[in-house]
Design a protein around this motif. Structure first.
Motif, PDB file in Angstrom:
ATOM      1  N   LEU A 100      -4.704   3.494   3.059  1.00 46.88           N
ATOM      2  CA  LEU A 100      -5.568   4.372   3.978  1.00 46.88           C
ATOM      3  C   LEU A 100      -6.748   5.125   3.291  1.00 46.88           C
ATOM      4  CD1 LEU A 100      -6.361   5.624   6.827  1.00 46.88           C
ATOM      5  CD2 LEU A 100      -4.686   7.086   6.447  1.00 46.88           C
ATOM      6  N   ASN A 101      -7.928   4.994   3.194  1.00 49.46           N
ATOM      7  CA  ASN A 101      -8.703   5.579   2.551  1.00 49.46           C
ATOM      8  C   ASN A 101      -8.742   5.561   1.122  1.00 49.46           C
ATOM      9  OD1 ASN A 101     -10.420   6.581   4.872  1.00 49.46           O
ATOM     10  ND2 ASN A 101      -8.853   8.228   5.258  1.00 49.46           N
ATOM     11  N   THR A 120      -8.589   5.338  -2.996  1.00 43.58           N
ATOM     12  CA  THR A 120      -9.601   5.764  -4.054  1.00 43.58           C
ATOM     13  C   THR A 120      -9.633   4.621  -5.238  1.00 43.58           C
ATOM     14  OG1 THR A 120      -7.689   6.359  -5.339  1.00 43.58           O
ATOM     15  CG2 THR A 120      -8.586   7.943  -3.988  1.00 43.58           C
ATOM     16  N   GLU A 163      -7.135   1.399  -5.563  1.00 40.71           N
ATOM     17  CA  GLU A 163      -7.442  -0.049  -5.373  1.00 40.71           C
ATOM     18  C   GLU A 163      -7.324  -0.704  -6.661  1.00 40.71           C
ATOM     19  OE1 GLU A 163     -11.668   0.166  -4.791  1.00 40.71           O
ATOM     20  OE2 GLU A 163     -11.606   0.679  -2.486  1.00 40.71           O
ATOM     21  N   ARG A 183     -15.415  -1.159   0.989  1.00 49.48           N
ATOM     22  CA  ARG A 183     -15.763  -0.761   2.392  1.00 49.48           C
ATOM     23  C   ARG A 183     -17.239  -1.364   2.909  1.00 49.48           C
ATOM     24  NH1 ARG A 183     -15.369   5.335   5.022  1.00 49.48           N
ATOM     25  NH2 ARG A 183     -15.591   4.855   6.990  1.00 49.48           N
ATOM     26  N   SER A 201     -13.971   0.902  13.470  1.00 46.26           N
ATOM     27  CA  SER A 201     -14.148   0.902  12.189  1.00 46.26           C
ATOM     28  C   SER A 201     -13.256  -0.433  11.632  1.00 46.26           C
ATOM     29  CB  SER A 201     -13.524   1.904  11.381  1.00 46.26           C
ATOM     30  OG  SER A 201     -13.749   1.501   9.822  1.00 46.26           O
ATOM     31  N   ARG A 258      -7.795   0.000   5.348  1.00 42.83           N
ATOM     32  CA  ARG A 258      -8.466   0.777   6.357  1.00 42.83           C
ATOM     33  C   ARG A 258      -8.825   2.004   6.102  1.00 42.83           C
ATOM     34  NH1 ARG A 258      -4.295   3.601   9.057  1.00 42.83           N
ATOM     35  NH2 ARG A 258      -2.282   3.463   8.069  1.00 42.83           N
ATOM     36  N   TYR A 259      -9.741   2.585   6.943  1.00 47.27           N
ATOM     37  CA  TYR A 259     -10.814   3.943   6.692  1.00 47.27           C
ATOM     38  C   TYR A 259     -10.728   4.733   7.795  1.00 47.27           C
ATOM     39  CZ  TYR A 259     -12.105   1.928   2.246  1.00 47.27           C
ATOM     40  OH  TYR A 259     -12.236   1.147   1.044  1.00 47.27           O
ATOM     41  N   HIS A 260      -9.374   4.298   8.950  1.00 46.52           N
ATOM     42  CA  HIS A 260      -9.443   5.274  10.142  1.00 46.52           C
ATOM     43  C   HIS A 260      -8.008   4.888  10.399  1.00 46.52           C
ATOM     44  CE1 HIS A 260     -10.219   1.353  11.855  1.00 46.52           C
ATOM     45  NE2 HIS A 260     -10.287   1.890  13.111  1.00 46.52           N
TER      46      HIS A 260
END
Length: 324
Positions: free
Chosen positions: A31-32, A34, A38, A52, A89, A104-106
């Motif tokens: 989640l989000n 860095t 990664e 992203r 998203s 994911r980023y949400h």
């Protein structure tokens, strides 16, 4: 943030550290992430994960592909669905052997409810394949709940449109404004969910091909087909809701047009009714020296009666013809 899950007595359990439990981790949820996170996932998984920007590309080849023996699948999912402005998203699922990585980023609600359920109940989610299927099933269930709620809201809007409203013009105008806003919000939700379902439909089709290619079990292939059919039926339902919303929008605009025509009709009738009295008053208001009724004692009452009569006759005629 990285959430690593291991299997414990046929249940998923949140691990303290991905690196320390790397051999036992079957699902890593990012989640989000860095750059460092990664890099950690890429080292653990042995393949590069998409950025992203790459996840947001709309080409099928950029969302569904195979690379270094891993299967990459991206779908657009909604979050914050409790309000009428959902956040859309992409979410990427990476299936590499027995391991699953989600990026994911949400925060779609399924990513909260599924791990909690898998920790309490033995759902059979012990490998990356079964975890992916279980997660997709939770996502589809969530989308079904959103569509059901949207359907109930649309029924409420439909009743508000066709039921009697306030007799005050300013109150009716406010009602129509609120209805148009509500219709617009529901159309946004329906179109967003339909886009999400289309992306899931493509993902399940690709996953079915992958299941055949890597020879997944018959039970998993059957569950993939079931998810695919559910997604297709929900997409049809979302299309139906969009069509109904379009109908309600046309109906609302038609009601507004009727209201406007009624107002214009009132002004037109008033103009016609007061035209003959105006004509009589104009005639007797002319500045000529010789007017027969000028010296007549009953001239003024006669002119007033004539004006009243000339206003009543058109009104009576309109009522008799059914124009009023």
């Amino acid at each position: 943030m990285i959430k690593a899950f291991v299997v414990d007595n046929d249940r998923l359990r949140l691990a303290d550290d991905l690196v320390a439990n790397g051999d036992q981790v079957v699902w890593a949820d990012l989640l989000n992430p860095t750059k460092e996170e990664e890099a950690t996932i890429e080292t653990w998984l042995g393949v590069a994960i998409p950025t992203r920007e790459e996840m947001e590309e709309i080409e099928i080849s950029s969302r569904l592909y195979i690379e270094d023996g891993a299967y990459f699948m991206t779908a657009t999912l909604p979050a914050q669905t409790e309000i009428d402005d959902p956040l859309m998203s992409p979410v990427t699922f990476v299936l590499a052997g027995p391991r699953l990585v989600t990026i994911r980023y949400h925060e779609p609600k399924a990513f909260k409810t599924f791990p909690l359920r898998a920790e309490k109940v033995a759902t059979g989610c012990t490998t990356g394949n079964t975890i992916l299927i279980g997660l997709l099933e939770a996502i589809v269930d969530r989308l079904a709940d959103i569509l059901e709620r949207a359907g109930r809201d649309i029924e409420t809007i439909s009743r508000d449109i066709f039921e009697a409203r306030s007799t005050k013009v300013n109150k009716r105008n406010r009602d129509f404004q609120e209805l148009l806003k509500a219709i617009g919000r529901k159309e946004d939700i329906a179109s967003s969910i339909r886009d999400s379902l289309i992306s899931l439909q493509r993902l399940t089709g690709f996953l079915a091909h992958v299941a055949t290619q890597i020879k997944m079990s018959k039970d998993i292939r059957a569950r993939i087909k079931t998810v695919s059919r559910d997604v297709l039926s929900l997409a049809d339902h979302a299309t139906f809701l969009s069509q109904k919303i379009s109908f309600l929008l046309d109906a609302t605009l038609g009601m507004i047009s009727i209201e406007q025509n009624a107002i214009i009709k009132i002004f037109s009738v008033a103009a016609v009714i007061f035209l003959p009295p105006t004509l009589v008053a104009s005639i007797y208001g002319m500045n000529f020296d010789i007017i027969p009724e000028l010296k007549w004692e009953l001239g003024y009452p006669f002119a007033i009666a004539l004006m009243i009569l000339s206003a009543i006759l058109p009104f009576w005629y309109f009522r008799r013809r059914g124009w009023l």
